[in-house]
Design an enzyme around this catalytic site. Structure first.
Site, PDB file in Angstrom:
ATOM      1  N   GLU A 131       0.831  -1.205   0.000  1.00 41.71           N
ATOM      2  CA  GLU A 131       0.000   0.000   0.000  1.00 41.71           C
ATOM      3  C   GLU A 131       0.871   1.262   0.000  1.00 41.71           C
ATOM      4  O   GLU A 131       0.519   2.271  -0.626  1.00 41.71           O
ATOM      5  CB  GLU A 131      -0.924   0.004   1.210  1.00 41.71           C
ATOM      6  CG  GLU A 131      -1.969  -1.099   1.217  1.00 41.71           C
ATOM      7  CD  GLU A 131      -1.449  -2.418   1.759  1.00 41.71           C
ATOM      8  OE1 GLU A 131      -2.232  -3.371   1.843  1.00 41.71           O
ATOM      9  OE2 GLU A 131      -0.240  -2.502   2.109  1.00 41.71           O
ATOM     10  N   PRO A 163      12.470 -12.216  -0.909  1.00 38.28           N
ATOM     11  CA  PRO A 163      11.389 -12.363   0.077  1.00 38.28           C
ATOM     12  C   PRO A 163      10.729 -11.029   0.390  1.00 38.28           C
ATOM     13  O   PRO A 163      11.370  -9.971   0.361  1.00 38.28           O
ATOM     14  CB  PRO A 163      12.117 -12.911   1.311  1.00 38.28           C
ATOM     15  CG  PRO A 163      13.405 -13.465   0.794  1.00 38.28           C
ATOM     16  CD  PRO A 163      13.763 -12.606  -0.367  1.00 38.28           C
ATOM     17  N   ARG A 164       9.450 -11.097   0.693  1.00 35.86           N
ATOM     18  CA  ARG A 164       8.692  -9.872   0.985  1.00 35.86           C
ATOM     19  C   ARG A 164       9.126  -9.241   2.298  1.00 35.86           C
ATOM     20  O   ARG A 164       9.180  -8.012   2.417  1.00 35.86           O
ATOM     21  CB  ARG A 164       7.192 -10.199   1.032  1.00 35.86           C
ATOM     22  CG  ARG A 164       6.306  -8.985   1.310  1.00 35.86           C
ATOM     23  CD  ARG A 164       4.831  -9.351   1.234  1.00 35.86           C
ATOM     24  NE  ARG A 164       3.973  -8.218   1.492  1.00 35.86           N
ATOM     25  CZ  ARG A 164       3.592  -7.321   0.591  1.00 35.86           C
ATOM     26  NH1 ARG A 164       4.037  -7.420  -0.647  1.00 35.86           N
ATOM     27  NH2 ARG A 164       2.791  -6.323   0.906  1.00 35.86           N
ATOM     28  N   MET A 176      15.923  -3.811   0.832  1.00 34.17           N
ATOM     29  CA  MET A 176      14.610  -3.173   0.832  1.00 34.17           C
ATOM     30  C   MET A 176      14.609  -2.009  -0.143  1.00 34.17           C
ATOM     31  O   MET A 176      15.622  -1.338  -0.331  1.00 34.17           O
ATOM     32  CB  MET A 176      14.268  -2.670   2.234  1.00 34.17           C
ATOM     33  CG  MET A 176      13.964  -3.765   3.258  1.00 34.17           C
ATOM     34  SD  MET A 176      12.397  -4.588   2.922  1.00 34.17           S
ATOM     35  CE  MET A 176      11.240  -3.255   3.302  1.00 34.17           C
ATOM     36  N   GLY A 177      13.456  -1.769  -0.761  1.00 32.06           N
ATOM     37  CA  GLY A 177      13.299  -0.594  -1.607  1.00 32.06           C
ATOM     38  C   GLY A 177      13.951  -0.698  -2.969  1.00 32.06           C
ATOM     39  O   GLY A 177      14.148   0.322  -3.633  1.00 32.06           O
ATOM     40  N   GLU A 178      14.286  -1.923  -3.419  1.00 34.55           N
ATOM     41  CA  GLU A 178      14.985  -2.068  -4.691  1.00 34.55           C
ATOM     42  C   GLU A 178      14.223  -2.952  -5.684  1.00 34.55           C
ATOM     43  O   GLU A 178      14.803  -3.432  -6.658  1.00 34.55           O
ATOM     44  CB  GLU A 178      16.385  -2.647  -4.456  1.00 34.55           C
ATOM     45  CG  GLU A 178      17.283  -1.732  -3.647  1.00 34.55           C
ATOM     46  CD  GLU A 178      18.708  -2.241  -3.509  1.00 34.55           C
ATOM     47  OE1 GLU A 178      19.601  -1.413  -3.216  1.00 34.55           O
ATOM     48  OE2 GLU A 178      18.931  -3.462  -3.693  1.00 34.55           O
TER      49      GLU A 178
END
Length: 323
Positions: free
Chosen positions: A61, A266-267, A307-309
């Site tokens: 989200e 992985p999330r 993260m963020g990539e």
């Protein structure tokens, strides 16, 4: 008020177990024990002026909200944007997306009890609220209505299964949806299901995720990833969850060509080490993205432990599997 009373009583009964769940999740992700006061409407930060509030519960989200937040910042330069989340990963994602932008604040939304919702609204006094996708909190929306905070649901989605679940409590669902001033639905089907449950002023606006564009930095990073990998084919398994990796690894080991590289992302970051262990247990050569090294020809699985990539992983892949 009477319609929401059973719901509120259930929240009160569940609250001790909710706190225990926080402690349980903190065993694997210690950030769940940070900013706990915010979950009860206690905040140390204040907005410098007028505020537009956007609620994005977690990672997906928050990423979807990025173009909306940037548009709000551009359209209303005298306002700050308050991003609220429910998970540490959602909060970390907003930090990665907006960095130290002074006009973007991030806090946790309080649990859905009336006095906590009112405490949150009195503290930040938002000019309006935008809730991403389908986060329907009856007491929060009732407080927004009572305090005259216009609130809308953006990028709204409602599956047939979820619609059947909401239909089991028709009075509460109709009251909650009726408290929204507008709804932007992803598809015509979502709009039909929302209207059938009592929603008003529903417009089909499409999926805002299609408005998200990779930044030049993400494109450059994707090119760097591809250069480290070389010419071999790359299969990306994006945002995987617990239980999925073992199936993917078994199928990959059995069916993938030997020169194919599996980029496995992985999330949830707290699972990076767990997934690395699963790769080794499957007998597949492993490298981590965090090693910042060229991907060896003997490596079968490249673990996306960052993260963020995600844009960069997509740009480096030939085929993507999205769980």
């Amino acid at each position: 008020m009477l319609t929401r009373l059973p719901y509120t009583l259930l929240w009160l009964l569940a609250l001790p177990f909710v706190l225990l769940r926080l402690l349980w999740r903190a065993r694997r992700q210690p950030d769940y024990l940070k900013h706990v006061g915010e979950r009860f409407g206690r905040y140390r930060v204040r907005a410098p002026g007028r505020v537009i509030w956007v609620h994005a519960v977690s990672v997906g989200e928050t990423r979807a909200a990025e173009p909306l937040v940037r548009a709000l910042l551009a359209q209303w330069p005298e306002h700050a944007v308050l991003l609220t989340h429910m998970t540490p990963t959602g909060r970390a994602t907003s930090k990665a997306l907006f960095g130290d932008e002074a006009r973007v604040l991030r806090v946790y939304l309080p649990y859905d009890l009336g006095w906590l919702a009112r405490r949150f609204l009195h503290h930040f006094r938002p000019s309006l609220g935008v809730i991403m996708e389908t986060e329907l909190w009856p007491n929060l929306l009732a407080a927004c209505r009572r305090l005259q905070v216009p609130t809308m649901l953006a990028n709204a989605r409602l599956s047939e299964r979820s619609a059947r679940r909401y239909a089991r409590v028709p009075a509460l669902t109709s009251l909650t949806l009726g408290a929204l001033d507008a709804i932007g639905a992803q598809t015509a089907g979502d709009a039909v299901r929302l209207r059938a449950l009592g929603a008003r002023r529903v417009t089909v606006t499409g999926n805002i995720k299609f408005d998200v564009a990779p930044t030049p930095a993400a494109e450059a990073r994707g090119a760097t990833f591809r250069a480290r990998i070389g010419a071999r084919p790359v299969l990306l398994a994006a945002s995987t969850r617990e239980g999925e990796e073992a199936l993917l690894l078994a199928a990959f080991a059995q069916h993938a060509p030997p020169d194919c590289l599996l980029a496995l992302v992985p999330r949830h970051p707290q699972r990076f080490d767990e997934v690395a262990g699963a790769v080794k247990a499957a007998g597949l050569g492993l490298q981590r993205r965090s090693d910042e090294a060229e991907v060896a020809a003997s490596t079968r699985v490249w673990l996306g432990d960052s993260m963020g990539e995600m844009f960069s992983y997509y740009l480096a892949a030939d085929v993507a599997l999205i769980g």
